[in-house]
Design a protein around this motif. Structure first.
Motif, short mmCIF file in Angstrom:
data_model
loop_
_atom_site.label_atom_id
_atom_site.label_comp_id
_atom_site.label_asym_id
_atom_site.label_seq_id
_atom_site.Cartn_x
_atom_site.Cartn_y
_atom_site.Cartn_z
N ILE A 132 1.12 -1.45 -0.49
CA ILE A 132 0.31 -0.16 0.48
C ILE A 132 0.72 1.20 -0.03
O ILE A 132 0.83 2.27 -0.32
CB ILE A 132 -0.86 0.09 1.31
CG1 ILE A 132 -2.19 -0.85 1.06
CG2 ILE A 132 -1.48 1.36 1.24
CD1 ILE A 132 -2.68 -1.46 2.65
N ASN A 133 1.90 1.42 1.13
CA ASN A 133 3.00 2.27 1.06
C ASN A 133 3.20 2.42 -0.75
O ASN A 133 3.60 3.71 -0.94
CB ASN A 133 4.22 2.00 2.52
CG ASN A 133 3.43 2.25 3.51
OD1 ASN A 133 2.47 3.57 3.23
ND2 ASN A 133 4.36 2.20 4.62
N GLN A 134 3.53 1.79 -1.63
CA GLN A 134 4.04 2.10 -2.74
C GLN A 134 3.87 2.25 -3.65
O GLN A 134 4.22 2.99 -4.44
CB GLN A 134 5.38 0.39 -3.17
CG GLN A 134 6.17 -0.40 -2.28
CD GLN A 134 6.94 0.64 -1.99
OE1 GLN A 134 8.31 1.09 -2.52
NE2 GLN A 134 7.84 0.74 -0.57
N VAL A 135 1.89 2.24 -3.74
CA VAL A 135 1.34 1.94 -4.37
C VAL A 135 0.27 3.30 -4.51
O VAL A 135 -0.01 3.90 -5.33
CB VAL A 135 0.86 1.25 -5.44
CG1 VAL A 135 1.95 0.04 -5.69
CG2 VAL A 135 -0.12 0.06 -4.56
N ALA A 136 0.25 3.26 -3.35
CA ALA A 136 -1.77 3.90 -3.17
C ALA A 136 -1.23 5.47 -3.23
O ALA A 136 -0.66 6.36 -2.56
CB ALA A 136 -2.36 3.38 -1.87
N THR A 137 -2.70 6.30 -3.69
CA THR A 137 -2.24 7.78 -3.04
C THR A 137 -3.69 7.88 -2.52
O THR A 137 -3.39 9.02 -2.19
CB THR A 137 -2.80 8.40 -4.80
OG1 THR A 137 -3.93 7.44 -5.66
CG2 THR A 137 -1.88 8.03 -5.81
N ILE A 151 -17.15 4.02 5.89
CA ILE A 151 -15.60 4.12 4.87
C ILE A 151 -14.52 5.47 5.07
O ILE A 151 -16.27 6.25 4.87
CB ILE A 151 -16.13 3.75 3.64
CG1 ILE A 151 -14.47 2.96 2.83
CG2 ILE A 151 -16.16 4.92 2.50
CD1 ILE A 151 -14.61 2.17 1.86
N ILE A 152 -13.93 5.67 5.27
CA ILE A 152 -13.50 6.89 5.69
C ILE A 152 -12.41 6.50 4.93
O ILE A 152 -11.16 5.83 4.46
CB ILE A 152 -12.40 6.73 7.22
CG1 ILE A 152 -14.00 6.60 8.56
CG2 ILE A 152 -12.46 8.14 7.41
CD1 ILE A 152 -13.25 6.57 9.21
N HIS A 153 -11.66 8.21 4.50
CA HIS A 153 -11.11 8.58 3.35
C HIS A 153 -10.19 9.06 3.62
O HIS A 153 -9.93 10.51 4.34
CB HIS A 153 -11.88 9.04 1.88
CG HIS A 153 -10.85 9.62 0.76
ND1 HIS A 153 -10.31 11.16 0.95
CD2 HIS A 153 -9.77 8.95 -0.05
CE1 HIS A 153 -9.60 10.99 -0.06
NE2 HIS A 153 -9.48 9.85 -0.61
N TYR A 154 -8.83 8.62 3.24
CA TYR A 154 -7.65 9.19 3.67
C TYR A 154 -6.72 9.72 2.40
O TYR A 154 -6.70 9.39 1.69
CB TYR A 154 -6.90 8.31 5.17
CG TYR A 154 -7.09 8.16 6.04
CD1 TYR A 154 -7.54 9.07 7.27
CD2 TYR A 154 -8.45 6.71 6.11
CE1 TYR A 154 -7.61 9.07 8.48
CE2 TYR A 154 -8.69 7.36 7.63
CZ TYR A 154 -8.70 7.97 8.30
OH TYR A 154 -9.24 7.64 9.91
N GLU A 155 -5.95 10.37 2.21
CA GLU A 155 -5.10 10.75 1.15
C GLU A 155 -3.77 10.52 1.01
O GLU A 155 -3.42 10.13 2.73
CB GLU A 155 -5.00 13.17 0.47
CG GLU A 155 -6.51 12.93 0.50
CD GLU A 155 -6.55 14.87 0.45
OE1 GLU A 155 -4.82 15.08 0.55
OE2 GLU A 155 -6.81 15.09 0.11
N GLY A 156 -3.23 10.14 0.17
CA GLY A 156 -2.00 9.08 0.67
C GLY A 156 -2.02 7.57 0.65
O GLY A 156 -2.60 6.88 0.96
N ASN A 157 -0.96 7.01 1.06
CA ASN A 157 -0.76 5.60 2.38
C ASN A 157 -1.04 5.22 3.15
O ASN A 157 -1.83 5.89 4.02
CB ASN A 157 0.78 5.85 0.90
CG ASN A 157 1.77 5.76 1.76
OD1 ASN A 157 1.50 6.88 3.34
ND2 ASN A 157 3.43 5.77 1.25
N TYR A 158 -0.61 3.76 3.46
CA TYR A 158 -0.77 3.75 4.77
C TYR A 158 0.09 4.50 5.82
O TYR A 158 -0.76 4.54 6.83
CB TYR A 158 -0.20 2.16 4.99
CG TYR A 158 -0.59 1.35 6.54
CD1 TYR A 158 -1.57 1.41 6.03
CD2 TYR A 158 0.16 0.95 6.92
CE1 TYR A 158 -2.15 0.72 7.33
CE2 TYR A 158 0.29 0.75 8.32
CZ TYR A 158 -1.19 0.58 8.94
OH TYR A 158 -1.37 -0.11 10.08
N ASP A 159 1.21 4.81 5.76
CA ASP A 159 1.76 5.67 7.01
C ASP A 159 1.24 7.23 6.69
O ASP A 159 1.36 7.46 8.41
CB ASP A 159 3.40 5.98 6.01
CG ASP A 159 4.21 4.24 6.39
OD1 ASP A 159 3.28 3.70 6.99
OD2 ASP A 159 5.45 4.45 6.22
#
Length: 644
Positions: free
Chosen positions: A505-510, A520-528
Motif C-alpha cells: 500500500i505504501n508503494q502504490v496508493a495515492t 468508509i473513511i477516506h485518507y489522502e496518501g498511503n498507509y503511513d
C-alpha cells in the motif's frame, strides 16, 4: 549466547540440490528472518531447524533444554473443544499445581497448628505456592484474555467450538496457542497470513517484546521492517547473513553484490594478464622461468566464482487501448451483503482517473463483496454505483475463481485469444515463469503462487484502463510483489485494490479507504499517511480528509526511509527507460546500416541519401539520449553515496 546452530547443512531432492553449505545461528532473544523466493527451500530448512526432519548433510545443534515451538504455514487448530478450553490446555501443569495447593489447604485445615506435620505441610504449601506464582499461576487467565483480544476474539466467542470457525480463525488460534506456550525459540512460517491490519500491529508489538528468540519466514516486508534485526537470505542454493531489518538488508545485499562484481572483475583482469604473459613468454628461453612462475601463480590462485543471484522474476506491464473519462467510479450510500443480510453500509466514495485507491479493514467486513458489487456480480441491498465512460475493466480475484481448474496453463490463456499464435502465448507465459512443460500443467495442480501468476498473465494480455485487484500480493514472493508494484506505478490507468500488505500500500496508493461495518473513511496518501492522521483524528465512521499531524520519531524515520526508496526508484526507472531508448536506437541504426549494405540499395544514390538522413537523425538522437543517461546514472550514483 547461541541457542541453535546449523553447520554446512544440505538438502537434496533426487539428483537436484535444493541448498548446500547452509550455516545459521540463532542468538538468545534474537529476531531473525529467513527470506527467499518461493521454492528456494525456506520451509524445508525451517522443518530441519525445528527437528521435524533431518538434513542430508551437515549438523544442527541446540542448547540443552531449549524448547522449540513451530507453526507451519496456514496451520490451524483442529479440535472439538471450545476456544477457551483448547487454549487452557497449555496450562495443564499449572492446573495440576493449583489442585495440589487446594489439597494442601484442605490438609492444613484438619491439622493441629502446633504439630510437626502441620509445619512440614506448611513448608510444602509455601514451596508449591511460590512455584505456582513464579510460573504465572495467578496471571495465566489474563494472558489468555489478552492474547485472544489481540487476535480479535471477544469474550462472547470463548465458548465457541473451534471446528465451527473459519480456516483463518483456526490459524489465528494456532498462533495464539503457541504464543501462550512461550517456547525458548519460536519458529513461524508466514504468520501474517489471514491477519487484518489491527491484528498485525498488535502481533508486531507482542513479538518485539517476546522474551524468547524468534525465527520467522514472511513475505510481509512491513512486518519484517518492524520486527526483525537480522536476516538470512536463501538465494541461489545457499544462505547469506545480513544485519538489520528488511529495508537495511536490501541495501546491504545490493552493496555486497556490487563489491563482489568489483572483486571478480579485478581478478579476471589479473588472470587474463597472467595468462597473456605465460602464452607470450613460455617458449622464449630468456623469459620461460618467469612464465613458469606466473603459471604456478595461476594454479595456486583461489579463483572467485562468478557472483550470481537467483534473479529469475516475472516481468510485465498493464496496458490500455483508450483513456477513461475523469469520473471512473461513484459509490453513493451503498449497503452490501448477501440475500438482504447486511455486511456493511452505508458506504460512499469516489474514484477518479489515475488514482490508485487502496481499501483495508477487518476480515469479514465485506471488502471483497464490495468489489463484486461494483462489478455487478452481487446485487446491492441499497444505494447506487455509477461506473464512468470508456472503461476497460480488469479484475483480479483473490479466490482465483476466474480460472478453469480442468484447463492447462496454455489453454487458460490461449482460449481467450484464439487468434494469437501459440509462440506468442508461450512467450507471454514465459515472462511469468511458465516455461517448458509448465504450460501443460492443469490449473487444478498449480500452487497458490502459480495461480496468482497465471491470473496476472491473463490481466496483462488484455487492454485495461481500470484495474480492480482483490488481495493481489497473496501467494506472491517478495520479488514478484516488487514487480507488481512497478507495473502498477507505471500503469497510466486507474486502480482500486484491496490489500492488507502495508508495504505494498505504501508503494502504490495515492489514497486509502478505511472500511468499517457502518461506513468508509477516506485518507489522502498511503498507509503511513493514514497512521499519522489516525494519531490526531478521533475514530469516526463519517468520511473525512487527511488531518495534518506531527508524526512520532519512529513514524518519521520509517516514512523518510520509504520516501528515500521511492526517490531512488524514480531515478532508477529514468535510467532504465533511457537505457531502453539507447538500445532501440542502436537497433534502428543497425537495421539502416544493413539496408545500406545491400547491393540493390548501395547502387541507388537516392535511397542511400534518404537512409543516410535517417541514420544521421538517429545518431543525433542517440547522442542526446546518451547524455541524458549519463546525467541520470551520475545522479543515481550520487544518490546512493549520499544515502549509504
Amino acid at each position: 549466547m547461541i541457542l541453535l546452530q546449523a553447520n554446512n547443512v544440505m538438502r537434496r531432492f533426487g539428483a537436484d540440490v535444493l541448498f548446500h553449505d547452509v550455516s545459521l545461528q540463532i542468538q538468545e532473544h534474537g529476531r531473525t528472518a529467513l527470506v527467499g523466493r518461493n521454492g528456494a527451500g525456506k520451509t524445508t530448512l525451517l522443518k530441519m531447524i525445528a527437528g521435524i526432519t533431518t538434513p542430508d548433510e551437515g549438523t544442527i545443534s541446540k542448547t540443552k533444554d531449549l524448547t522449540i515451538g513451530y507453526l507451519a504455514q496456514d496451520q490451524g487448530l483442529d479440535s472439538q473443544n471450545s476456544i477457551w478450553a483448547e487454549l487452557d490446555l497449555v496450562f495443564a501443569p499449572l492446573h495440576k499445581m493449583e489442585k495440589e495447593i487446594h489439597q494442601l489447604e484442605d490438609q492444613l485445615a484438619k491439622l493441629d497448628p502446633n504439630s510437626q506435620e502441620f509445619q512440614i505441610t506448611t513448608e510444602t504449601y509455601s514451596r508449591v505456592q511460590a512455584a505456582f506464582k513464579k510460573r504465572g499461576g495467578y496471571e495465566y487467565q489474563s494472558r489468555m484474555r489478552g492474547i485472544l483480544k489481540g487476535f480479535g476474539f471477544e469474550e462472547a466467542d470463548y465458548q465457541t467450538s473451534i471446528n465451527s470457525l473459519s480456516g483463518g480463525q483456526k490459524t489465528k488460534l494456532a498462533l495464539a496457542k503457541i504464543l501462550l506456550q512461550e517456547p525458548g525459540l519460536l519458529i513461524l512460517d508466514e504468520p501474517t497470513n489471514h491477519l487484518d491490519m489491527n491484528v498485525l500491529a498488535w502481533l508486531e508489538d507482542y513479538l518485539k517484546s517476546y522474551d524468547g528468540a524468534l525465527l520467522v519466514v514472511s513475505h510481509d516486508r512491513y512486518f519484517l521492517d518492524r520486527v526483525v534485526s537480522d536476516i538470512y537470505d536463501l538465494d541461489n542454493h545457499t544462505l547469506r547473513h545480513y544485519s538489520g531489518n528488511y529495508t537495511q538488508f536490501m541495501h546491504h545485499k545490493r552493496e555486497w553484490l556490487k563489491a563482489e562484481w568489483k572483486h571478480y572483475d579485478q581478478q579476471q583482469k589479473k588472470i587474463a594478464k597472467l595468462e597473456d604473459f605465460v602464452n607470450r613468454n613460455i617458449v622464449r628461453a630468456s623469459t620461460t622461468k618467469r612464465a613458469q612462475a606466473r603459471r604456478k601463480q595461476l594454479e595456486k590462485m583461489d579463483k572467485m566464482e562468478r557472483p550470481e543471484i537467483d534473479d529469475r522474476s516475472i516481468h510485465f506491464q498493464f496496458h490500455s487501448d483508450k483513456d477513461s473519462g475523469n469520473e471512473v467510479l461513484d459509490v453513493d450510500h451503498v449497503t452490501i451483503g448477501y440475500q438482504q443480510q447486511k455486511l456493511a453500509g452505508p458506504l460512499s466514495f469516489n474514484v477518479r482517473k489515475s488514482q490508485r485507491v487502496g481499501i483495508f479493514g477487518s476480515n469479514g467486513i465485506g471488502k471483497s463483496t464490495l468489489l463484486k458489487s461494483i462489478l455487478g456480480r452481487i446485487p446491492l441491498i441499497s444505494g447506487t454505483i455509477k461506473l464512468g465512460a470508456n472503461l476497460e475493466i480488469g479484475y483480479y480475484d483473490q479466490e482465483q475463481q476466474q480460472l478453469h481448474p480442468e484447463k492447462s496453463v496454455l489453454n487458460e490463456v490461449w482460449d481467450d485469444h484464439p487468434n494469437v499464435p501459440e509462440k506468442d502465448i508461450r512467450s507471454l507465459l514465459g515472462s511469468f515463469l511458465f516455461v517448458g512443460d509448465d504450460v501443460y500443467k492443469k490449473v487444478s495442480d498449480l500452487s497458490g503462487g502459480e495461480k496468482a501468476r497465471l491470473e496476472l498473465t491473463k490481466l496483462s494480455f488484455k487492454p485495461i484502463n481500470f484495474l480492480i485487484l482483490d488481495e493481489p500480493t497473496n501467494h506472491l514472493d517478495i520479488d514478484s510483489r516488487e514487480v507488481l508494484e512497478n507495473a502498477i506505478n507505471e500503469f497510466t490507468g486507474t486502480v482500486l485494490f484491496i490489500s492488507h500488505d502495508r508495504y505494498f500500500i505504501n508503494q502504490v496508493a495515492t489514497d486509502v479507504l478505511d472500511m468499517h461495518a457502518d461506513g468508509i473513511i477516506h485518507y489522502e496518501g498511503n498507509y503511513d499517511d493514514y497512521l499519522q492522521a489516525q494519531a490526531k483524528v478521533p475514530t469516526s465512521s463519517e468520511p473525512t480528509t487527511k488531518a495534518k499531524s506531527v508524526p512520532s520519531s519512529a513514524q518519521q524515520s520509517y516514512k523518510q526511509s520509504k520516501e528515500t526508496q521511492r526517490a531512488r526508484r524514480k531515478i532508477q526507472r529514468q535510467v532504465d527507460q533511457l537505457e531502453k531508448q539507447m538500445t532501440d536506437l542502436e537497433n534502428q541504426q543497425q537495421e539502416i546500416q544493413e539496408q545500406m549494405s545491400k547491393p540493390e540499395i548501395a547502387t541507388d544514390i537516392g535511397k542511400l541519401s534518404d537512409l543516410q538522413k535517417q541514420l544521421d537523425q538517429l545518431n543525433a538522437q542517440s547522442e542526446e539520449v546518451e547524455l541524458e543517461w549519463t546525467s541520470a546514472a551520475e545522479k543515481l550514483e550520487k544518490f546512493d553515496q549520499e544515502n549509504s
